[in-house]
Scaffold this motif. Structure first.
Motif, PDB file in Angstrom:
ATOM      1  N   UNK A   5      67.374  19.117  55.791  1.00  0.00           N
ATOM      2  CA  UNK A   5      68.553  18.805  56.589  1.00  0.00           C
ATOM      3  C   UNK A   5      68.651  17.288  56.662  1.00  0.00           C
ATOM      4  N   UNK A   6      69.858  16.761  56.699  1.00  0.00           N
ATOM      5  CA  UNK A   6      70.030  15.300  56.723  1.00  0.00           C
ATOM      6  C   UNK A   6      69.288  14.657  57.894  1.00  0.00           C
ATOM      7  N   UNK A   7      69.116  15.382  58.984  1.00  0.00           N
ATOM      8  CA  UNK A   7      68.388  14.842  60.139  1.00  0.00           C
ATOM      9  C   UNK A   7      66.917  14.577  59.827  1.00  0.00           C
ATOM     10  N   UNK A   8      66.397  15.165  58.746  1.00  0.00           N
ATOM     11  CA  UNK A   8      65.009  14.952  58.352  1.00  0.00           C
ATOM     12  C   UNK A   8      64.857  13.840  57.318  1.00  0.00           C
ATOM     13  N   UNK A   9      65.961  13.129  57.063  1.00  0.00           N
ATOM     14  CA  UNK A   9      65.938  11.943  56.202  1.00  0.00           C
ATOM     15  C   UNK A   9      66.157  10.737  57.113  1.00  0.00           C
ATOM     16  N   UNK A  10      65.190   9.846  57.218  1.00  0.00           N
ATOM     17  CA  UNK A  10      65.335   8.712  58.133  1.00  0.00           C
ATOM     18  C   UNK A  10      66.443   7.762  57.678  1.00  0.00           C
ATOM     19  N   UNK A  11      67.349   7.418  58.578  1.00  0.00           N
ATOM     20  CA  UNK A  11      68.412   6.471  58.248  1.00  0.00           C
ATOM     21  C   UNK A  11      67.770   5.123  57.914  1.00  0.00           C
ATOM     22  N   UNK A  12      68.098   4.586  56.741  1.00  0.00           N
ATOM     23  CA  UNK A  12      67.494   3.341  56.291  1.00  0.00           C
ATOM     24  C   UNK A  12      66.132   3.538  55.667  1.00  0.00           C
ATOM     25  N   UNK A  13      65.764   4.779  55.421  1.00  0.00           N
ATOM     26  CA  UNK A  13      64.450   5.093  54.866  1.00  0.00           C
ATOM     27  C   UNK A  13      64.540   5.970  53.636  1.00  0.00           C
ATOM     28  N   UNK A  14      63.385   6.479  53.215  1.00  0.00           N
ATOM     29  CA  UNK A  14      63.312   7.295  52.011  1.00  0.00           C
ATOM     30  C   UNK A  14      62.346   8.446  52.218  1.00  0.00           C
ATOM     31  N   UNK A  15      62.505   9.449  51.355  1.00  0.00           N
ATOM     32  CA  UNK A  15      61.615  10.613  51.426  1.00  0.00           C
ATOM     33  C   UNK A  15      61.503  11.234  50.040  1.00  0.00           C
ATOM     34  N   UNK A  16      60.287  11.602  49.664  1.00  0.00           N
ATOM     35  CA  UNK A  16      60.041  12.253  48.386  1.00  0.00           C
ATOM     36  C   UNK A  16      59.953  13.757  48.534  1.00  0.00           C
ATOM     37  N   UNK A  17      60.216  14.461  47.431  1.00  0.00           N
ATOM     38  CA  UNK A  17      60.193  15.922  47.419  1.00  0.00           C
ATOM     39  C   UNK A  17      59.441  16.417  46.188  1.00  0.00           C
ATOM     40  N   UNK A  18      58.544  17.330  46.409  1.00  0.00           N
ATOM     41  CA  UNK A  18      57.720  17.931  45.361  1.00  0.00           C
ATOM     42  C   UNK A  18      58.411  19.223  44.898  1.00  0.00           C
ATOM     43  N   UNK A  19      59.346  19.089  43.969  1.00  0.00           N
ATOM     44  CA  UNK A  19      60.143  20.232  43.532  1.00  0.00           C
ATOM     45  C   UNK A  19      59.317  21.276  42.788  1.00  0.00           C
ATOM     46  N   UNK A  28      63.147  11.575  44.862  1.00  0.00           N
ATOM     47  CA  UNK A  28      63.182  10.956  46.181  1.00  0.00           C
ATOM     48  C   UNK A  28      64.619  10.664  46.569  1.00  0.00           C
ATOM     49  N   UNK A  29      64.841  10.619  47.887  1.00  0.00           N
ATOM     50  CA  UNK A  29      66.165  10.382  48.449  1.00  0.00           C
ATOM     51  C   UNK A  29      66.082   9.194  49.389  1.00  0.00           C
ATOM     52  N   UNK A  30      67.075   8.303  49.295  1.00  0.00           N
ATOM     53  CA  UNK A  30      67.217   7.184  50.213  1.00  0.00           C
ATOM     54  C   UNK A  30      68.484   7.432  51.023  1.00  0.00           C
ATOM     55  N   UNK A  31      68.373   7.272  52.339  1.00  0.00           N
ATOM     56  CA  UNK A  31      69.537   7.461  53.208  1.00  0.00           C
ATOM     57  C   UNK A  31      69.988   6.128  53.774  1.00  0.00           C
ATOM     58  N   UNK A  32      71.284   5.882  53.677  1.00  0.00           N
ATOM     59  CA  UNK A  32      71.914   4.729  54.308  1.00  0.00           C
ATOM     60  C   UNK A  32      73.102   5.255  55.097  1.00  0.00           C
ATOM     61  N   UNK A  33      72.867   5.524  56.381  1.00  0.00           N
ATOM     62  CA  UNK A  33      73.907   6.124  57.212  1.00  0.00           C
ATOM     63  C   UNK A  33      74.258   7.492  56.673  1.00  0.00           C
ATOM     64  N   UNK A  34      75.550   7.735  56.400  1.00  0.00           N
ATOM     65  CA  UNK A  34      75.944   9.044  55.875  1.00  0.00           C
ATOM     66  C   UNK A  34      75.760   9.183  54.367  1.00  0.00           C
ATOM     67  N   UNK A  35      75.366   8.096  53.700  1.00  0.00           N
ATOM     68  CA  UNK A  35      75.241   8.104  52.245  1.00  0.00           C
ATOM     69  C   UNK A  35      73.811   8.428  51.822  1.00  0.00           C
ATOM     70  N   UNK A  40      65.072  10.503  40.249  1.00  0.00           N
ATOM     71  CA  UNK A  40      63.820  11.060  39.740  1.00  0.00           C
ATOM     72  C   UNK A  40      62.709  10.090  40.108  1.00  0.00           C
ATOM     73  N   UNK A  41      61.584  10.584  40.561  1.00  0.00           N
ATOM     74  CA  UNK A  41      60.468   9.742  41.001  1.00  0.00           C
ATOM     75  C   UNK A  41      59.648   9.291  39.799  1.00  0.00           C
ATOM     76  N   UNK A  42      60.247   8.389  39.015  1.00  0.00           N
ATOM     77  CA  UNK A  42      59.586   7.868  37.819  1.00  0.00           C
ATOM     78  C   UNK A  42      60.191   6.516  37.467  1.00  0.00           C
ATOM     79  N   UNK A  43      59.341   5.505  37.378  1.00  0.00           N
ATOM     80  CA  UNK A  43      59.794   4.174  36.992  1.00  0.00           C
ATOM     81  C   UNK A  43      60.165   4.195  35.503  1.00  0.00           C
ATOM     82  N   UNK A  44      61.293   3.601  35.124  1.00  0.00           N
ATOM     83  CA  UNK A  44      61.660   3.587  33.709  1.00  0.00           C
ATOM     84  C   UNK A  44      60.719   2.742  32.848  1.00  0.00           C
ATOM     85  N   UNK A  45      59.892   1.921  33.476  1.00  0.00           N
ATOM     86  CA  UNK A  45      58.975   1.066  32.716  1.00  0.00           C
ATOM     87  C   UNK A  45      57.903   1.878  32.005  1.00  0.00           C
ATOM     88  N   UNK A  46      57.178   2.741  32.750  1.00  0.00           N
ATOM     89  CA  UNK A  46      56.147   3.578  32.125  1.00  0.00           C
ATOM     90  C   UNK A  46      56.147   4.993  32.682  1.00  0.00           C
TER      91      UNK A  46
END
Length: 116
Positions: A5-19, A28-35, A40-46
């Motif tokens: 639920x969006x209420x479990x995503x901290x506003x101005x924060x991030x959260x990862x999910x083990x699908x 991972x999801x980053x929340x900025x207000x309603x956005x 994908x939890x992977x850096x494009x570098x390696x």
């Protein structure tokens, strides 16, 4: 697939999910207000995981996504690397759908491929 639920995503924060339910976050999801911005939890570098600890995907100011392994910095809204070894590359976006009741789901029309 339901994430939370969006209420479990901290506003101005991030959260990862083990699908894959294997003990490693794959999205991972980053929340900025309603956005919400999901990647994908992977850096494009390696292709390494991004967080330095559970749900810690952002820098100390909360203005950028940062790869803990390489220090690469990414724009939250676009996923574009603006500093670091993968300059000009981008995180892989993950489409989300938010229902009227605030439930956040992966877009069912999107197939998320994760490395095996």
């Amino acid at each position: 697939m339901r994430l939370c639920h969006i209420d479990h995503l901290p506003d101005g924060g991030s959260r990862g999910f083990d699908l894959n339910r294997e003990g490693q976050d794959t999205v991972f999801v980053v929340r900025q207000g309603p956005l919400l911005f999901a990647y994908r939890d992977a850096c494009p570098h390696h292709d390494t995981p991004m967080a330095w600890r559970k749900d810690a995907y952002l820098d100390a100011t909360g203005q950028y996504i940062v790869c803990a392994a390489h220090g690469a910095r990414f724009d939250i809204t676009t996923g574009l690397c603006t500093l670091g070894p993968c300059l000009g590359q981008s995180l892989t976006p993950v489409p989300l759908r938010m229902h009227d009741d605030g439930e956040v789901h992966l877009d069912p029309d999107h197939i998320l491929e994760t490395p095996t």
